[in-house]
Design a protein around this motif. Sequence first.
Motif, PDB file in Angstrom:
ATOM      1  N   PHE A  21      54.541  67.173  58.810  1.00 18.69           N
ATOM      2  CA  PHE A  21      53.786  67.762  59.919  1.00 18.69           C
ATOM      3  C   PHE A  21      52.584  68.543  59.408  1.00 18.69           C
ATOM      4  N   SER A  22      51.723  68.921  60.367  1.00 20.04           N
ATOM      5  CA  SER A  22      50.468  69.619  60.084  1.00 20.04           C
ATOM      6  C   SER A  22      50.708  70.931  59.344  1.00 20.04           C
ATOM      7  N   LYS A  23      49.929  71.173  58.294  1.00 21.20           N
ATOM      8  CA  LYS A  23      49.993  72.423  57.515  1.00 21.20           C
ATOM      9  C   LYS A  23      51.416  72.684  57.002  1.00 21.20           C
ATOM     10  N   GLN A  24      52.155  71.617  56.719  1.00 21.57           N
ATOM     11  CA  GLN A  24      53.590  71.745  56.434  1.00 21.57           C
ATOM     12  C   GLN A  24      53.912  72.722  55.302  1.00 21.57           C
ATOM     13  N   ALA A  25      53.256  72.535  54.156  1.00 22.28           N
ATOM     14  CA  ALA A  25      53.581  73.386  53.002  1.00 22.28           C
ATOM     15  C   ALA A  25      53.280  74.851  53.302  1.00 22.28           C
ATOM     16  N   LEU A  26      52.187  75.085  54.024  1.00 24.40           N
ATOM     17  CA  LEU A  26      51.813  76.460  54.374  1.00 24.40           C
ATOM     18  C   LEU A  26      52.813  77.083  55.334  1.00 24.40           C
ATOM     19  N   PHE A  27      53.238  76.292  56.325  1.00 19.01           N
ATOM     20  CA  PHE A  27      54.240  76.800  57.261  1.00 19.01           C
ATOM     21  C   PHE A  27      55.536  77.129  56.530  1.00 19.01           C
ATOM     22  N   GLN A  28      55.996  76.203  55.716  1.00 22.16           N
ATOM     23  CA  GLN A  28      57.293  76.407  55.062  1.00 22.16           C
ATOM     24  C   GLN A  28      57.244  77.620  54.122  1.00 22.16           C
ATOM     25  N   GLN A  29      56.099  77.772  53.443  1.00 23.79           N
ATOM     26  CA  GLN A  29      55.919  78.941  52.587  1.00 23.79           C
ATOM     27  C   GLN A  29      55.955  80.241  53.414  1.00 23.79           C
ATOM     28  N   GLY A  30      55.259  80.214  54.548  1.00 21.13           N
ATOM     29  CA  GLY A  30      55.191  81.399  55.401  1.00 21.13           C
ATOM     30  C   GLY A  30      56.532  81.723  56.058  1.00 21.13           C
ATOM     31  N   TRP A  31      57.212  80.696  56.554  1.00 18.12           N
ATOM     32  CA  TRP A  31      58.538  80.911  57.157  1.00 18.12           C
ATOM     33  C   TRP A  31      59.455  81.625  56.167  1.00 18.12           C
ATOM     34  N   LYS A  32      59.468  81.104  54.945  1.00 10.84           N
ATOM     35  CA  LYS A  32      60.350  81.639  53.904  1.00 10.84           C
ATOM     36  C   LYS A  32      59.980  83.095  53.599  1.00 10.84           C
ATOM     37  N   ALA A  33      58.662  83.327  53.452  1.00 12.60           N
ATOM     38  CA  ALA A  33      58.191  84.667  53.077  1.00 12.60           C
ATOM     39  C   ALA A  33      58.540  85.704  54.139  1.00 12.60           C
ATOM     40  N   LEU A  34      58.403  85.330  55.409  1.00 14.74           N
ATOM     41  CA  LEU A  34      58.580  86.327  56.470  1.00 14.74           C
ATOM     42  C   LEU A  34      59.966  86.308  57.106  1.00 14.74           C
ATOM     43  N   TYR A  35      60.611  85.159  57.102  1.00 18.79           N
ATOM     44  CA  TYR A  35      61.869  85.041  57.874  1.00 18.79           C
ATOM     45  C   TYR A  35      63.046  84.528  57.055  1.00 18.79           C
ATOM     46  N   GLY A  36      62.880  84.403  55.740  1.00 19.88           N
ATOM     47  CA  GLY A  36      63.985  83.964  54.885  1.00 19.88           C
ATOM     48  C   GLY A  36      64.521  82.617  55.310  1.00 19.88           C
ATOM     49  N   ASP A  37      65.804  82.570  55.634  1.00 20.33           N
ATOM     50  CA  ASP A  37      66.439  81.302  56.010  1.00 20.33           C
ATOM     51  C   ASP A  37      66.623  81.156  57.522  1.00 20.33           C
ATOM     52  N   MET A  38      65.955  81.990  58.276  1.00 21.50           N
ATOM     53  CA  MET A  38      66.176  81.968  59.727  1.00 21.50           C
ATOM     54  C   MET A  38      65.775  80.624  60.344  1.00 21.50           C
ATOM     55  N   ILE A  39      64.693  80.004  59.810  1.00 18.97           N
ATOM     56  CA  ILE A  39      64.188  78.745  60.380  1.00 18.97           C
ATOM     57  C   ILE A  39      64.673  77.568  59.533  1.00 18.97           C
ATOM     58  N   GLU A  40      65.333  76.614  60.195  1.00 22.64           N
ATOM     59  CA  GLU A  40      65.744  75.384  59.498  1.00 22.64           C
ATOM     60  C   GLU A  40      65.047  74.195  60.146  1.00 22.64           C
ATOM     61  N   TRP A  41      64.370  73.398  59.316  1.00 20.59           N
ATOM     62  CA  TRP A  41      63.661  72.212  59.824  1.00 20.59           C
ATOM     63  C   TRP A  41      64.411  70.963  59.371  1.00 20.59           C
ATOM     64  N   VAL A  42      64.765  70.104  60.336  1.00 25.12           N
ATOM     65  CA  VAL A  42      65.442  68.846  60.014  1.00 25.12           C
ATOM     66  C   VAL A  42      64.498  67.700  60.315  1.00 25.12           C
ATOM     67  N   LYS A  43      64.118  66.972  59.258  1.00 25.86           N
ATOM     68  CA  LYS A  43      63.158  65.888  59.456  1.00 25.86           C
ATOM     69  C   LYS A  43      63.845  64.637  60.001  1.00 25.86           C
ATOM     70  N   GLN A  44      63.026  63.696  60.438  1.00 26.95           N
ATOM     71  CA  GLN A  44      63.525  62.478  61.076  1.00 26.95           C
ATOM     72  C   GLN A  44      64.535  61.765  60.183  1.00 26.95           C
ATOM     73  N   SER A  45      64.183  61.593  58.916  1.00 29.36           N
ATOM     74  CA  SER A  45      65.057  60.806  58.040  1.00 29.36           C
ATOM     75  C   SER A  45      66.334  61.557  57.647  1.00 29.36           C
ATOM     76  N   ASP A  46      66.404  62.838  57.973  1.00 27.75           N
ATOM     77  CA  ASP A  46      67.659  63.585  57.810  1.00 27.75           C
ATOM     78  C   ASP A  46      68.397  63.738  59.146  1.00 27.75           C
ATOM     79  N   ASP A  47      68.122  62.832  60.055  1.00 29.03           N
ATOM     80  CA  ASP A  47      68.741  62.830  61.384  1.00 29.03           C
ATOM     81  C   ASP A  47      68.175  63.924  62.292  1.00 29.03           C
ATOM     82  N   GLY A  48      66.862  64.109  62.214  1.00 27.93           N
ATOM     83  CA  GLY A  48      66.215  65.126  63.049  1.00 27.93           C
ATOM     84  C   GLY A  48      65.775  64.634  64.418  1.00 27.93           C
ATOM     85  N   GLN A  49      65.731  63.318  64.592  1.00 27.85           N
ATOM     86  CA  GLN A  49      65.154  62.804  65.844  1.00 27.85           C
ATOM     87  C   GLN A  49      66.111  62.910  67.027  1.00 27.85           C
TER      88      GLN A  49
END
Lengths: 419, 105
Positions: free
Chosen positions: A217-245
């Motif tokens: 997704f758009s700005k993915q690396a930046l988002f994931q870096q920011g999520w981790k920095a500010l919210y630790g493990d609160m946000i979990e992203w499941v991609k399509q190929s990991d059964d996210g759809q």
Amino acid sequence: MSCTRRTVLASALALPAFVHARAEAAHVVVVGGGFGGATAARYLCLRAPGVRVTLVEPAERFHTCPFSNLYLAGLRTWDSIGHGYAGLRAAGVEVVHARAEDVNTAARTLRLSSGQTLRWDRLVLSPGVDMRWNALEGYDEAAAKRAPHAWKAGPQTLLLRRQLEAMPDGGRFVMAIPDNPFRCPPGPYERAAMVAHYLKRHKPRSKVLLLDAKDSFSKQALFQQGWKALYGDMIEWVKQSDDGQVLRVDAARLEVETAFGTRHKADVLNVIPPQKAGFIAERAGVTDASGWVPVKAESFESRRVAGIYALGDATIAAPIPKSGFAANTQGKVAAAAIAADLLGQTAPTASYANTCYSLIGPGYGISVAGVYRAEGGKLVEPAGSGGVSPLDGNADYRAAEARYGEAWYAAISADIWDR
Amino acid sequence: MSSAFPLNRFALALLLAPLAAGAQLRVQDASVLAGTCVNCHGPEGRSTGAIPSLRGHTAGYLLQRLRAFRAGQAPDATVMTRLMKGYDDAQVEALAQWFADQEGR
């Protein structure tokens, strides 16, 4: 009333008399008072003071999708992302608050929900997106009242905020995210951050689960870096190929089911379904089999119906993203093209751009920027231009982009609605 | 109504902007390029927030800044470095001239 009534000096200077007479008879009707349509209406008045411009928009106060995630976070008031039309009226645009219901391309008319019919010489459609109800099994308009999409700023956004407020600490916020193309590609990921900001402060044991129909997704690396920095493990992203759809939605049970049959139960369920061009585009016959509107790269005139232009999220404009900023630049190009057409002049060379800020937390912003031009009938990005914030940007850089995001919102709102 | 003013300004800008010697862009083309800038820098280049005004500068100063952004030699810059790489010499010159010419109009 035409734009020219109060600008006699400007129009007399700008246009030879014979052209002026022809232009004054012209009526441009613009459907949709958002980033694309309101911009086009205003800039048509600026560029072609003799032309009559009517803007059709149901809402007397337009709330923007940009910054609506900040409202969900509690970082902006609802009122601060709403805009009225007094500024456009003062600029000479006739604003009609009604829904556009049907287009007759042969007679060149537009029928409104008020019963009024407008005759147009040029029609500009900036209708935004409509949800594809039932594209996800079980997700229809009724389901959205329980599991909001909140992908049009309005009652849906207010509903989602109320649900967040009512959610218990330790609860689970689940978001279903569609495959491309859809409105505002970074939007779901900014929303995840803004929801996490709210939860961290008020319900810190809660989780945010993102179920995505894509693998990137758009700005993915930046988002994931920011999520981790500010919210630790609160946000979990499941991609399509990991059964996210997500394929099925049970709004009554606040449950979704994925492609591989996994069921996820939510406390708050935010379903962003697949989308298509706003309804009126289909009525005008400008959409193709994809449900979106193909346009000419140099003017955003429809490829299917001459004299109709389309702007913003409703269009097929890749590599230009479906963003408010981009819609605004498309509105300006279309206004220039229509003005030139009506005045018998050569259209200016098209130039489009996008700058999209996302807020990950207070004082932590990221961006993507792009420049686009028409070349051989296609939209292209000049080599080496555009791109996202550096991944190794320091705290000052992130803070600057948070400030610039705020400043962008103020500036573009003033450009379009006067405030 | 009071806001005839901006209409006059824009139409007059298109009409009266000097086509400077050596300028390679038509003023109408420059006006479309400049349309993008105000989305962040404010209507007519007048700042409404943390992003600086484009008004009140000479064409020389603006050109120097725009070229520095494009060359990646503006350490304080964020999106401008990425955006300016999308414009050629003639466009950059036309933009600098456009906003310098707004002053006094």
